[in-house]
Motif scaffolding. Sequence first.
Motif, mmCIF file in Angstrom:
data_model
loop_
_atom_site.group_PDB
_atom_site.id
_atom_site.type_symbol
_atom_site.label_atom_id
_atom_site.label_comp_id
_atom_site.label_asym_id
_atom_site.label_seq_id
_atom_site.Cartn_x
_atom_site.Cartn_y
_atom_site.Cartn_z
ATOM 1 N N VAL A 1 -8.869 12.949 -10.975
ATOM 2 C CA VAL A 1 -7.825 11.638 -10.846
ATOM 3 C C VAL A 1 -7.359 11.551 -9.506
ATOM 4 N N ASP A 2 -7.119 12.633 -8.723
ATOM 5 C CA ASP A 2 -6.562 12.790 -7.192
ATOM 6 C C ASP A 2 -7.514 11.909 -6.642
ATOM 7 N N VAL B 1 0.694 -1.201 0.037
ATOM 8 C CA VAL B 1 0.139 0.017 -0.143
ATOM 9 C C VAL B 1 0.853 1.323 0.093
ATOM 10 N N GLU B 2 1.886 1.152 0.802
ATOM 11 C CA GLU B 2 2.937 2.310 0.845
ATOM 12 C C GLU B 2 3.451 2.629 -0.634
ATOM 13 N N MET C 1 1.285 10.154 -10.152
ATOM 14 C CA MET C 1 0.156 10.248 -11.415
ATOM 15 C C MET C 1 -0.585 11.296 -10.997
ATOM 16 N N ALA C 2 -1.073 11.655 -9.750
ATOM 17 C CA ALA C 2 -1.810 12.703 -9.621
ATOM 18 C C ALA C 2 -1.178 14.062 -9.980
ATOM 19 N N TYR C 3 0.322 14.114 -9.735
ATOM 20 C CA TYR C 3 0.875 15.363 -9.764
ATOM 21 C C TYR C 3 0.915 15.622 -11.589
ATOM 22 N N VAL C 4 0.945 14.510 -12.374
ATOM 23 C CA VAL C 4 1.123 14.720 -13.801
ATOM 24 C C VAL C 4 -0.358 14.637 -14.370
ATOM 25 N N ALA C 5 -1.379 14.384 -13.829
ATOM 26 C CA ALA C 5 -2.482 14.566 -14.223
ATOM 27 C C ALA C 5 -3.229 16.015 -14.149
ATOM 28 N N ASN D 1 -6.804 8.236 -4.780
ATOM 29 C CA ASN D 1 -6.773 8.164 -3.293
ATOM 30 C C ASN D 1 -8.094 6.928 -2.959
ATOM 31 N N ALA D 2 -9.008 6.797 -3.798
ATOM 32 C CA ALA D 2 -10.066 6.002 -3.372
ATOM 33 C C ALA D 2 -9.340 4.608 -3.601
#
Length: 267
Positions: free
Chosen positions: A132-133, A113-114, A123-127, A137-138
């Motif tokens: 997407v974030d 999970v880490e 990926m969130a930073y790229v998106a 997270n979900a």
Amino acid sequence: MVRMKLFETILSLEKALAGENASLIVHSRFWEPLVENGSLRNPALIEFAWARCIEAELQSQLVGKDMRGDLEQLPASLLAHPDKKIAELARALLVAQHKIHDPSAALWSEMPVELLFQISQMMAYVAQSDDVDVALNALCVGHDEAQSVAGLARKLSFCLDIESRAQTRSPALSGIPIFLASLEYVTGIAYDRILILIGHNFGDPFAMLLRAAGFSKVEAFGAAREIFPELAINGDFENRWSRVERIDPADTLDLLSAWSSAEVITP
């Protein structure tokens, strides 16, 4: 091979985000940006991909032998176990193994999970997208690594009776995941690090691992030959085992434990 496995892992995450539209995802929109910003040099991610390459190769070698694949292995024989919990664990392990060998494998679900959280942040930073974030997270919140192949193999290995546990000395009888989980339990060395110790050919690290796990010479040769059949004809086992059997198993374990705590160095 590692690069391709990294790509498959990132693509599997994108498919998970797409939900019902996963089949429409063919090309990765995250891959190139992640390569360019250096995110994929994450040592833990590289080790994960490296271990998955070796795991798939070892599994393929066993199934390719003169056997009936998974049906010859311990989890399948436990499906009829009188203890329903053990039977359910065996079924869940076989299903998880089948899923990761599927062309559209959800490789992300095999991550600790880490590591999943780290990759999700990248990926969130790229998106640069709140949607997407939130979706990433979900995925992290809902992720249960105990349901991964390694997690299920650990639980099943722990539940085995004495007769079944004897089969864990043989990867052909137990299957690769339970063989690895049993070695992890005895040595304390992490599942993926054991895969890297085994590698693509029989070498000193694998011989040291078997020595540390208390394998006799006969047991070690049997296990190694099942994974690397060429050992039966090239005599390499004798040379390597003669070196490691001079070392006390406890000392061998100390050496391997020190190595396993080191971080993978990336170029």
